[in-house]
Design an enzyme around this catalytic site. Structure first.
Site, short mmCIF file in Angstrom:
data_model
loop_
_atom_site.label_atom_id
_atom_site.label_comp_id
_atom_site.label_asym_id
_atom_site.label_seq_id
_atom_site.Cartn_x
_atom_site.Cartn_y
_atom_site.Cartn_z
N HIS A 155 0.68 -1.22 -0.01
CA HIS A 155 -0.10 0.10 0.12
C HIS A 155 0.69 1.24 0.04
O HIS A 155 0.64 2.26 -0.71
CB HIS A 155 -0.85 0.06 1.15
CG HIS A 155 -1.64 1.14 1.46
ND1 HIS A 155 -2.70 1.62 0.73
CD2 HIS A 155 -1.29 2.51 2.13
CE1 HIS A 155 -3.38 2.62 1.25
NE2 HIS A 155 -2.32 3.20 1.96
N CYS A 159 0.50 4.39 -2.65
CA CYS A 159 -0.38 5.41 -2.18
C CYS A 159 0.14 6.76 -2.82
O CYS A 159 1.50 6.91 -2.65
CB CYS A 159 -0.32 5.32 -0.77
SG CYS A 159 -1.62 6.65 -0.03
N ILE A 245 -6.33 17.14 21.47
CA ILE A 245 -5.09 17.55 21.21
C ILE A 245 -4.33 16.16 21.14
O ILE A 245 -4.54 15.70 22.23
CB ILE A 245 -4.55 18.71 21.78
CG1 ILE A 245 -3.15 18.97 21.16
CG2 ILE A 245 -4.60 18.54 23.36
CD1 ILE A 245 -2.50 20.22 21.81
N GLY A 255 8.07 20.30 22.19
CA GLY A 255 7.34 21.78 22.32
C GLY A 255 6.04 21.84 21.30
O GLY A 255 5.33 22.78 21.40
N GLY A 257 3.16 20.22 21.67
CA GLY A 257 1.95 20.43 22.40
C GLY A 257 1.54 21.92 22.57
O GLY A 257 0.56 22.61 22.28
N GLU A 278 -12.24 22.25 25.53
CA GLU A 278 -12.93 21.57 26.23
C GLU A 278 -12.33 20.84 27.22
O GLU A 278 -11.36 20.30 27.27
CB GLU A 278 -13.87 20.47 25.03
CG GLU A 278 -14.65 21.26 24.25
CD GLU A 278 -15.39 20.37 23.10
OE1 GLU A 278 -15.31 19.01 23.55
OE2 GLU A 278 -15.84 20.98 22.22
N SER A 282 -7.07 15.30 29.85
CA SER A 282 -6.15 14.26 30.26
C SER A 282 -5.06 14.86 31.12
O SER A 282 -4.88 15.81 31.29
CB SER A 282 -5.31 13.43 29.12
OG SER A 282 -4.59 14.25 28.57
#
Length: 381
Positions: A155, A159, A245, A255, A257, A278, A282
């Site tokens: 694949h 692809c 996220i 870095g 995040g 929202e 976590s």
């Protein structure tokens, strides 16, 4: 496991520290017994299969109940729609939540291969049963998934799908593409399925039309690899600037995040609103956000003529007022003057906190490289 069998055992982690664990399931693999364990007090991402020889002995103890803040988005919505009666929970919603926990408590895929990386999976993701098992192979271009390595190699060689969406940021080998859930439905559904392997509380997989995804790629000149992404609802003026996220394990501690969170706030500023993510967050998400909020708030407080009220800090940073308040408390900097509005700050405490939280390394978001229109990006949806 049979009823009455001991459920709690002593095990050693990678650092040879003895920890209490709960046995959730047993299986026989090639003639050897293995146990699926949850380390008591640890996040579910550390759950794993271990051979029976790794059990140091049985012990007593009760598993701590799940924290009340850990609710799925669907469960929270059920609470909001519960006939408008505060404090009364629909039994059907509780039953649905419990069924969800039971169905997802065991990881259905042990590790996943994406591009040049093999990653241990953290959580359950609702991939079709026929591809679940020890290892899953995922195409880095289209995110198509398969169970056999031979099929995967064939694949990948064939692809030719290009990265969907339009480029909204490019600098120093970091590219972000804005992908519409309505315009690239299959890709976004696959992205959600893949992201769920590293997210515990996300429940939207197939209803992606109302979301926009910002996918971060690392690399240049045809070597781009997905490093992470965040999603947000398409609705303009929504105070929630981020729904979920993910930064993939091989790309963490770079870095990214903080970079994605910075981008989400920049998009909120463009709409003229103050944003917030929202909930629930976590444990890793909360830690990343706390550091980001601390950095933003401290950068304002270190400015000689910067605002000294919660309202002023929120206005300058674009961060929701409640998040500014929580951050100041977390930094032990919340103390008001007699007017009950102006912050009474200690220069030494601000300086000490700045030394701990102001970013010094990793990928930093540069708004000068944000591409705000399709004409600037040179690409289309």
């Amino acid at each position: 496991m049979r009823e009455g069998d001991p459920k709690f055992v002593w095990v050693r982690d990678k650092n040879k520290t003895v920890m209490k664990a709960e046995i959730l399931k047993c299986r026989e693999q090639e003639g050897a017994v293995e146990h699926y364990i949850h380390l008591v007090g640890k996040d579910k991402r550390f759950d794993r299969w271990i051979p029976e020889r790794c059990i140091g002995g049985y012990c007593s103890g009760e598993r701590k109940p799940r924290a009340s803040g850990h609710r799925t988005r669907r469960y929270t919505q059920c609470l909001k729609e519960d006939n408008g009666i505060s404090g009364i929970v629909d039994p059907a919603a509780l039953e649905l939540e419990e069924a969800h926990r039971e169905r997802t408590k065991i990881k259905n895929i042990e590790d996943v291969v994406l591009g040049r990386y093999r990653m241990d999976c953290w959580y359950f993701s609702p991939y079709p049963e026929e591809v679940c098992g020890k290892r899953l192979y995922v195409c880095g271009r289209c995110l198509g998934y398969m169970k056999q390595e031979e099929s995967y190699a064939e694949h990948v060689a064939a692809c030719v799908q290009e990265c969907p969406g339009r480029t909204v940021y490019r600098k120093d080998g970091v590219t972000v593409r804005e992908v519409s859930g309505a315009g690239s439905k299959t890709f976004c559904q696959r992205l959600c399925l893949f992201g769920k392997l590293f997210l515990d509380h996300k429940v939207t997989f197939f209803d992606v039309e109302s979301f926009v995804f910002y996918v971060l790629y690392e690399g240049d000149g045809g070597t781009e690899q997905i490093a992470g992404f965040f999603s947000k609802e398409r609705e303009k003026g929504n105070v929630y600037n981020l729904s979920c996220i993910v930064v993939l394990p091989p790309y963490q501690r770079k870095g990214y995040g903080r970079f994605l969170i910075s981008l989400s706030y920049e998009l909120s500023r463009a709409e003229g609103i103050r944003g917030t993510p929202e909930r629930p967050l976590s444990d890793l998400g909360l830690l990343t956000y706390r550091k980001f909020w601390a950095q933003e708030v401290l950068s304002v407080l270190c400015t000689e003529n910067g605002p000294r009220t919660i309202e002023g800090i929120a206005k300058q940073t674009g961060i929701y007022e409640e998040d500014v308040f929580d951050t100041l408390e977390w930094l032990h900097l919340f103390r008001l003057c007699r007017d009950r509005k102006t912050l009474l700050l200690s220069a030494d405490k601000v300086s000490e906190a700045s030394g701990r939280f102001l970013p010094t390394k990793g990928c930093l978001f540069d708004r000068a490289f944000l591409i705000r229109s399709p004409e600037e990006s040179g690409s289309c949806q």
